[in-house]
Design a protein around this motif. Sequence first.
Motif, PDB file in Angstrom:
ATOM      1  N   TYR A 164       4.600  -5.165  -9.423  1.00  0.00           N
ATOM      2  CA  TYR A 164       3.978  -4.563 -10.784  1.00  0.00           C
ATOM      3  C   TYR A 164       4.716  -4.490 -12.136  1.00  0.00           C
ATOM      4  CZ  TYR A 164       1.210  -1.744  -7.562  1.00  0.00           C
ATOM      5  OH  TYR A 164       0.077  -1.196  -6.925  1.00  0.00           O
ATOM      6  N   TYR A 196       1.278  -6.953  -0.685  1.00  0.00           N
ATOM      7  CA  TYR A 196       2.475  -7.070  -1.171  1.00  0.00           C
ATOM      8  C   TYR A 196       3.155  -6.347  -0.163  1.00  0.00           C
ATOM      9  CZ  TYR A 196       1.703  -2.640  -3.675  1.00  0.00           C
ATOM     10  OH  TYR A 196       1.676  -1.269  -3.987  1.00  0.00           O
ATOM     11  N   ARG A 217       2.025  -3.436   2.378  1.00  0.00           N
ATOM     12  CA  ARG A 217       0.756  -2.728   1.792  1.00  0.00           C
ATOM     13  C   ARG A 217      -0.315  -3.419   1.669  1.00  0.00           C
ATOM     14  NH1 ARG A 217       0.243   1.840  -1.843  1.00  0.00           N
ATOM     15  NH2 ARG A 217      -1.003   2.218   0.556  1.00  0.00           N
ATOM     16  N   HIS A 220      -4.957  -3.296  -2.678  1.00  0.00           N
ATOM     17  CA  HIS A 220      -5.339  -2.141  -3.232  1.00  0.00           C
ATOM     18  C   HIS A 220      -5.395  -2.070  -4.900  1.00  0.00           C
ATOM     19  CE1 HIS A 220      -1.121  -0.967  -2.808  1.00  0.00           C
ATOM     20  NE2 HIS A 220      -1.319  -0.624  -3.903  1.00  0.00           N
ATOM     21  N   HIS A 222      -5.032   1.302  -7.597  1.00  0.00           N
ATOM     22  CA  HIS A 222      -4.851   2.748  -7.564  1.00  0.00           C
ATOM     23  C   HIS A 222      -5.732   3.422  -8.790  1.00  0.00           C
ATOM     24  CE1 HIS A 222      -0.837   2.771  -5.594  1.00  0.00           C
ATOM     25  NE2 HIS A 222      -0.879   1.407  -5.928  1.00  0.00           N
TER      26      HIS A 222
HETATM   27 FE    FE Z   1       0.259  -0.299  -5.153  1.00  0.00          FE
END
Ligand code: FE
Length: 309
Positions: A164, A196, A217, A220, A222
């Motif tokens: 991120y 990730y 994870r 996706h 968010h």
């Molecule tokens: Fe995320």
Amino acid sequence: MRQFNEDTLTNEVVARLKKTKNPRLREIMTSLVKHVHAFAREVHLTEEEWFEGIKFLTAVGQKCDGKRQEFILLSDVLGLSMMVVALNHKTAPGATEATVLGPFFAHGAKEYGYGADLREGATMKGEDVWVSGRVLEAGKNGSPGKPIPNAVLDIWQAKADGIYDLQTEGEFELRGRVKTNAKGEYAFASYKPNFYSIPVDGPVGDMVRATTGNHMRPAHMHAIVSAPGFQQVITHVFVEGDPHLDGDAVYAVKNSLVGKYKKVNDAERAKKLGLSNPFLKLEWDFKLSPDKAGAKKARKKIAASDAVA
Ligand code: FE
Ligand code: BEZ
């Protein structure tokens, strides 16, 4: 009172907590004390083990700063965040299901209208995707209701390498606050998310390695979707076919939140949208429950101000 032992200590702590003025705090603290004492008794916690626990919690706190939230991560991997979500989001049937916020949401993303390009300023390319759909009222019996104009979708996702923007020194990337148009429609260009690993360079990573090993994870994006008169929903859209859908490190996957990224081979359309050809398309509607509690509060406020006038 004095001279407590493992059988009498809990009752004494609970008795002292009766002095707590705030009734909700009293309830929470009483239950917490009962459960942590029962836990210590059940596993017969040794002093060395509890000291290790304190060292761990200290390290979790020390890892937190303005950008890193190790306590949220701890709550997420223990399933506590999704437990709290499950307890508090009994949404209308058919409404978009709620999930964890996670540690990478940031306030203040740029605002966009229909057709936004969230790839603006991205330092890393990915597969172009056109995300479009509507924000709708969750209708009766689970069927979709009316479109909601001027709803806001706060979108964020990781870069192609699974990192991120907040984990780097750079500016905001792949984030935006996208508004629906008069027909309740939204659309934006972005990159297809990839799976990730949650951050595992801290104490929570050590704990995961020593226990479940589940640190991945599934891919996706968010979204926090909000509109006046409706319950805000914090949610995800997962990518159909992702290999980690059944082992999400933070237990957030719901069948209703898995979306199909379809390949589109249409050079003319790609050019019009500013995407490379072929590109991917995700069509996704968000459905919001009416905010009955909020409406009740607003009615009370109006009644109170009428009484004063
Ligand atoms: Fe995320
Ligand atoms: C996330 O999806 O951004 C996330 C959620 C929980 C823990 C770590 C990352």
